[in-house]
Design an enzyme around this catalytic site. Structure first.
Site, short mmCIF file in Angstrom:
data_model
loop_
_atom_site.label_atom_id
_atom_site.label_comp_id
_atom_site.label_asym_id
_atom_site.label_seq_id
_atom_site.Cartn_x
_atom_site.Cartn_y
_atom_site.Cartn_z
N ASP A 1 -1.80 1.64 11.71
CA ASP A 1 -2.89 1.00 10.70
C ASP A 1 -3.94 0.98 11.39
O ASP A 1 -4.41 -0.39 11.95
CB ASP A 1 -1.81 0.15 10.57
CG ASP A 1 -2.42 -0.77 9.05
OD1 ASP A 1 -3.57 -0.79 8.45
OD2 ASP A 1 -1.88 -2.27 8.72
N ASP B 1 -1.28 -5.42 2.36
CA ASP B 1 -2.03 -6.13 3.01
C ASP B 1 -1.52 -8.13 2.88
O ASP B 1 -2.03 -8.60 2.03
CB ASP B 1 -2.93 -6.31 3.99
CG ASP B 1 -3.13 -4.82 5.12
OD1 ASP B 1 -2.05 -4.98 5.15
OD2 ASP B 1 -4.25 -4.27 5.14
ZN ZN Z 1 -1.78 -3.20 7.32
#
Ligand code: ZN
Length: 204
Positions: free
Chosen positions: A154, A14
């Site tokens: 996600d 991320d």
């Molecule tokens: Zn992510």
């Protein structure tokens, strides 16, 4: 990453820029150096503004898949093409408050669609089952068009949510806490994988 080598297919990275989302995580230099430290493919999720400017460098750094946000990009098709040209798979992420319909026609240009099952960029949120309607919409279009597109979910994916995501048509699952919070992360991945495998394709 050693803890999940051999168990997970990808490491999901991320990247947050404190602009598109109000958080800051690692960036390109860290991804470049991590890339040299492991053989496991990187699935880079760019929660950043102006991905046209930054995303191709992640592909050039060796990321397997680079996903950028629909909300941050004016011309997703052009960016997907440049990611593919740089040797990566191209992914489009759809945040919690963004409808997926306008993007369904772009599927032939994409390798991955990431459906956020929470709001991007904030920790501690619960999985939102209503987001799975978007997964179903994408799955339907992928099936009808016989397209080769991964549908990734996600946010809040764990043992109690992964089965419903798989049943809705997801075939890639991002788990953070459920893996790294476990005493044995590799075993946690194997358990999640088994739960998902038992449900994939059941809804169609
Ligand atoms: Zn992510």
């Amino acid at each position: 990453m050693r803890a999940i080598e051999g168990a997970a297919d990808w490491v999901h990275v991320d990247v947050m820029d404190n602009h598109f989302v109000p958080n800051l995580t690692l960036g390109l230099p860290v991804v470049q150096s991590l890339r040299k430290a492991t053989t496991i493919p990187f699935d880079v999720h760019l929660m950043i503004a102006d991905p046209q400017r930054w995303a191709p460098a992640y592909a050039e750094a060796g990321a397997y898949n680079v996903t950028f946000h629909a909300e941050a990009c004016d011309d997703p098709v052009a960016l997907a093409k440049s990611l593919r040209a740089a040797g990566a798979k191209a992914g489009l992420a759809i945040d919690r408050d963004t409808p997926v319909e306008p993007y369904l026609e772009l599927l032939p240009y994409l390798d991955t669609v990431l459906i956020m099952t929470i709001k991007a960029g904030f920790g501690g949120q619960k999985f939102m089952p209503e987001m799975l309607d978007k997964v179903r919409d994408v799955r339907r279009r992928v099936t009808v068009g016989d397209l080769d597109v991964r549908i990734e979910v996600d946010g809040g994916i764990a043992a109690d949510t992964i089965e419903q995501a798989a049943e809705a048509g997801a075939d890639a699952f991002v788990a953070g806490t459920a893996v790294y919070g476990a005493a044995d992360p590799a075993e946690a991945v194997r358990k999640l994988r088994a739960l998902a495998a038992g449900r994939m394709g059941k809804s169609m």
